[in-house]
Design a protein around this motif. Structure first.
Motif, short mmCIF file in Angstrom:
data_model
loop_
_atom_site.label_atom_id
_atom_site.label_comp_id
_atom_site.label_asym_id
_atom_site.label_seq_id
_atom_site.Cartn_x
_atom_site.Cartn_y
_atom_site.Cartn_z
N GLU B 300 52.38 30.04 35.98
CA GLU B 300 52.13 30.35 37.38
C GLU B 300 52.27 31.84 37.71
OE1 GLU B 300 55.50 29.68 40.11
OE2 GLU B 300 56.06 28.08 38.73
N GLY B 301 52.51 32.67 36.73
CA GLY B 301 52.63 34.10 37.01
C GLY B 301 51.36 34.63 37.69
N TYR B 302 51.53 35.57 38.59
CA TYR B 302 50.36 36.16 39.25
C TYR B 302 50.66 37.58 39.71
CZ TYR B 302 45.83 36.34 41.33
OH TYR B 302 44.53 36.70 41.58
N GLU B 303 49.78 38.50 39.41
CA GLU B 303 49.92 39.91 39.82
C GLU B 303 49.03 40.14 41.04
OE1 GLU B 303 51.63 42.99 38.93
OE2 GLU B 303 50.64 43.19 40.86
N PRO B 304 49.63 40.29 42.22
CA PRO B 304 48.78 40.43 43.42
C PRO B 304 48.15 41.81 43.58
CG PRO B 304 51.10 40.45 44.03
CD PRO B 304 51.06 40.23 42.55
N ARG B 305 48.61 42.79 42.79
CA ARG B 305 48.02 44.12 42.95
C ARG B 305 46.73 44.25 42.13
NH1 ARG B 305 53.15 47.44 41.50
NH2 ARG B 305 53.28 45.59 40.18
N VAL B 306 45.83 43.37 42.44
CA VAL B 306 44.49 43.37 41.84
C VAL B 306 43.51 43.30 43.00
CG1 VAL B 306 42.87 42.02 40.45
CG2 VAL B 306 45.23 42.30 39.69
N ALA B 307 42.44 44.07 42.93
CA ALA B 307 41.48 44.10 44.03
C ALA B 307 40.08 43.74 43.55
CB ALA B 307 41.46 45.48 44.69
N MET B 308 39.27 43.28 44.47
CA MET B 308 37.84 43.04 44.20
C MET B 308 37.07 43.97 45.13
SD MET B 308 35.69 39.48 44.31
CE MET B 308 36.16 38.94 45.94
N LEU B 309 36.22 44.79 44.56
CA LEU B 309 35.48 45.77 45.35
C LEU B 309 33.98 45.52 45.28
CD1 LEU B 309 36.81 49.42 44.91
CD2 LEU B 309 36.64 48.06 46.99
N TYR B 310 33.36 45.41 46.44
CA TYR B 310 31.91 45.27 46.49
C TYR B 310 31.25 46.64 46.54
CZ TYR B 310 30.80 40.39 46.53
OH TYR B 310 30.57 39.09 46.13
N MET B 311 30.29 46.85 45.68
CA MET B 311 29.50 48.07 45.68
C MET B 311 28.22 47.82 46.46
SD MET B 311 26.86 49.95 44.54
CE MET B 311 26.01 49.24 43.13
N TYR B 312 27.79 48.77 47.25
CA TYR B 312 26.52 48.65 47.98
C TYR B 312 26.03 50.05 48.31
CZ TYR B 312 30.09 49.07 51.58
OH TYR B 312 31.19 49.49 52.29
N PRO B 313 24.78 50.20 48.73
CA PRO B 313 24.28 51.56 49.01
C PRO B 313 25.16 52.26 50.06
CG PRO B 313 22.46 50.00 48.95
CD PRO B 313 23.71 49.20 48.89
N ASN B 314 25.46 53.49 49.83
CA ASN B 314 26.31 54.34 50.70
C ASN B 314 27.78 53.95 50.63
OD1 ASN B 314 23.68 55.05 51.76
ND2 ASN B 314 23.90 53.34 53.18
N SER B 315 28.15 53.10 49.66
CA SER B 315 29.55 52.64 49.66
C SER B 315 30.45 53.71 49.09
CB SER B 315 29.68 51.33 48.89
OG SER B 315 29.23 51.47 47.56
N ASP B 316 31.66 53.69 49.60
CA ASP B 316 32.65 54.74 49.45
C ASP B 316 33.44 54.52 48.15
OD1 ASP B 316 34.69 56.50 49.88
OD2 ASP B 316 35.64 55.31 51.47
#
Lengths: 444, 444
Positions: B300-316
């Motif tokens: 059940e271990g889980y590391e919450p400091r993981v992100a999902m990032l969407y790339m799109y035109p003009n994205s930062d």
């Protein structure tokens, strides 16, 4: 252009590009049509198109013999034909921007490279010359993942110019990755169109046997030259078999497969038309009809300080603050389900509601969409939706997150904040499907 | 519980919950089955289920007459039956977590509220008592948009406990918004399962005529009690008609419609089975078979400091820096097409490659997925893909961004960075489909 050595040999043997040749080396032999050599790449690589449709690159220095086995009459004829304007045919502007449809495999390196001369796009599709006078313009050579709003503006401007110069339609050849973002942007930037703007790409480069480039280009030419549609849309394979393409409204289309030829699908709507390579166009849903006397209205303003944020479990709501700090003017949230974000007091670190309130209070326009992609959002079914609505966020009906994102940037680039807020969830040009009575009823 | 006034009248007239009654007021009359009153809400509202399946709430104070028109034998019988264990039936644990499937419309206010007693979930589905002894446990009352990894851990722990206590299967009733994230998380957290873990939700609350709750629950009970599947999956409507449900692997399912009953679809795979309310189970694709003697392995271990990032035109691209500054350990990029991000030197402000390089150099695990959802990513077809691979990002095959995101958090919560990197693009339990030969060939 081939190397001087190759040119000399071809000249000596009276072999022309487009003729069928037999090449021999060591214990192998290859028969196929001699292809022109694109300008990029090693010019000592001879390219022949085999009967299975694949192009093959062979190092000329390994070849022991080359001879002609068919005359040019039997085989292809190349650019000269397509470039010659024919009387009685309509004019279609083809704006070349790069992408796989304009790429070739370099058989020397195995890599894929972009054409440097856009006319080469037509080498493989002589049929297009019978459909319209295709006037090719090299706008840019940009991979679609690199496209930004500035490229959208160039495409919009050049499309408007083409109509103003008498083109019946415009084709834009484009990489597939962000083609649906560009089609949405052009839908908003180009209004009151006199004819169609057809965005076309290919999932596989046109020197591969399985390429979709040929059919997509031919079908696009039929739509651009002979349909009475006056909308921006995409025209590509509609099924896994090679039977027809679909012309889909630019604000209702999305790339939904990484590699399949029928990757572009309508979301929350039907295609406007289907079309085959014979030019048979069958209309499937209502559309804006062409009007020759209409004058394009070009509204190319765009505000790039707009973000699209995906919400997911454990997602960091401080990204909203990040954008506030950077002076962003608009935010589209790709939320879950009917338009929800985490609100629970038991996980304040993941609570997005305060961020939405702060954003609206700071003057940002915040729109709610759903990462489900299909279906409509609603701020009234659940308590959370009402809280988000009360916080000042705008529910964007059945627009995909990507379309709402492009629309909000366009709105804020052309109108004030208040107008942008009003127009975001209003249907301007088919990007929002009106609700049916059944849907109203369905919401308890 | 109804108010004392109502209880007194019902008692006086010998009317029991579950009997058919006729209610009259002013110029209206209503006939239906008297329903139990959930504990929340105004206890002066009488609830009757009409013959069309809809529940109707009527203020008792507006009623002029109530009489019994049918005996209990003719109509439903309520909780007592379901709660009584029957010999010869298997035991299924039902973990109640909240969501629409456990919600009711409050006819006094028009709002939707969550049940406070999970047994109420079974009031409307007496058929479940014939399938298995359903042992209901109230785990939590959480809207699925509020779920975080801590709730996933509770569900995993309780599921493991249920198997260890002899349950044949586990059903988890869950809101639909993030149900597919939970199903992915549980797939990784619960390995070596002896039987099935079935996540079930409803798109419409069960007091609405169009509700999918009944069929979804009944089909889930059949899978949980009588299938030989030992995997985590979802069981909900598979088509717009009410004919069957699909059991879909927990790592291959996604909510793809905001409101349709058949919103949950397999992505990059076929359902494991279809099942109808009669209990007919038809297997459609390979699965891990149940083994009674197997002991659940709970990770059940889980590391919450993981992100999902969407790339799109003009994205930062500076969002990558944002996460680096916050000490994140992992990043899943939902890129375009086959796995691309902007790299062009002509728009350095939108160039993501440097961010990826920085992230990898700082020890982050970076995974590449595609927002196309369908299809596989590849770091070898295009030059950009090779550059991203060279930067140290890992191409996640045919995993959806959401699944890769959940997997990476789970990997980093249970293994070191090096192992996590190795396992991210390796198939652990069906979350990655092995490549076919045709696919290899297809990549030039």
């Amino acid at each position: 252009m081939y190397s001087k050595d190759i040119e000399d040999i071809l000249h000596k043997k009276h072999i022309s590009i487009g003729e069928k040749v037999l090449l021999e080396r060591a214990e192998e032999s290859f028969e196929g049509v001699l292809m022109p050599r694109p300008d990029a790449g090693d010019n000592n690589i001879l390219v022949v198109k085999l009967s299975n449709g694949y192009n093959l690159g062979l190092d000329f220095r390994s070849i022991s013999s080359i001879k002609r086995v068919g005359t040019s009459a039997e085989t292809f004829s190349f650019p000269k034909i397509k470039m010659r304007a024919r009387t009685g045919l309509k004019t279609v502007k083809l704006l070349y921007t790069g992408g796989t449809i304009g790429s070739r495999v370099d058989y020397a390196t195995g890599g894929v490279y972009m054409l440097t001369k856009p006319e080469e796009l037509l080498y493989d599709v002589p049929e297009m010359a019978d459909i319209a006078n295709i006037d090719v313009e090299h706008l840019m050579s940009v991979a679609s993942e690199d496209m930004t709003y500035t490229e959208w503006q160039v495409m919009a401007r050049k499309s408007a110019e083409a109509f103003n110069s008498g083109a019946s339609g415009v084709i834009i050849s484009h990489g597939t990755d962000t083609l649906h973002f560009s089609s949405a942007a052009l839908s908003f930037m180009l209004q009151d169109l006199p004819g169609p703007v057809v965005l076309v790409g290919a999932q596989r480069s046109s020197d591969r046997g399985s390429s979709d480039a040929f059919m997509n280009l031919i079908c696009s030419a039929h739509i651009a030259a002979h349909s009475d549609i006056a909308e921006v849309g995409t025209c590509m394979h509609a099924s896994s078999s090679d039977d027809y393409c679909a012309f889909i409204r630019g604000t209702k289309v999305r790339k939904l497969h990484t590699s399949a030829r029928d990757a572009f699908k309508p979301v929350n709507g039907a295609p406007i038309a289907k079309v085959n390579t014979e030019g048979n166009i069958r209309h499937l849903s209502p559309y804006t009809k062409a009007g020759k006397s209409r004058k394009v209205s070009l509204r190319e303003g765009y505000e790039p300080r707009v973000a699209m944020l995906y919400m997911y479990p454990n997602s960091d709501s401080s990204l909203i603050d990040h954008y506030l700090d950077k002076g962003y003017k608009g935010l589209i949230i790709a939320s879950t389900g009917l338009g929800h974000i985490p609100i629970s007091a038991s996980h304040p670190e993941y609570n997005w509601l305060q961020g939405v309130k702060d954003a609206v209070a700071s003057g940002m326009v915040v729109g709610m969409t759903s990462q489900c992609l299909f279906g409509r959002v609603s701020g009234t079914v659940y308590r959370y939706g009402r809280m988000i609505t009360d916080a000042g966020a705008i529910y964007c009906e059945d627009m995909m997150p990507e379309v709402a994102y492009v629309k909000l940037g366009w709105l804020l680039g052309n109108y004030g904040r208040k107008d942008a807020e009003k127009m975001l969830a209003a249907n301007l040009l088919g990007e929002i499907t009106p609700r049916t009575e059944a849907e109203w009823h369905d919401e308890v």
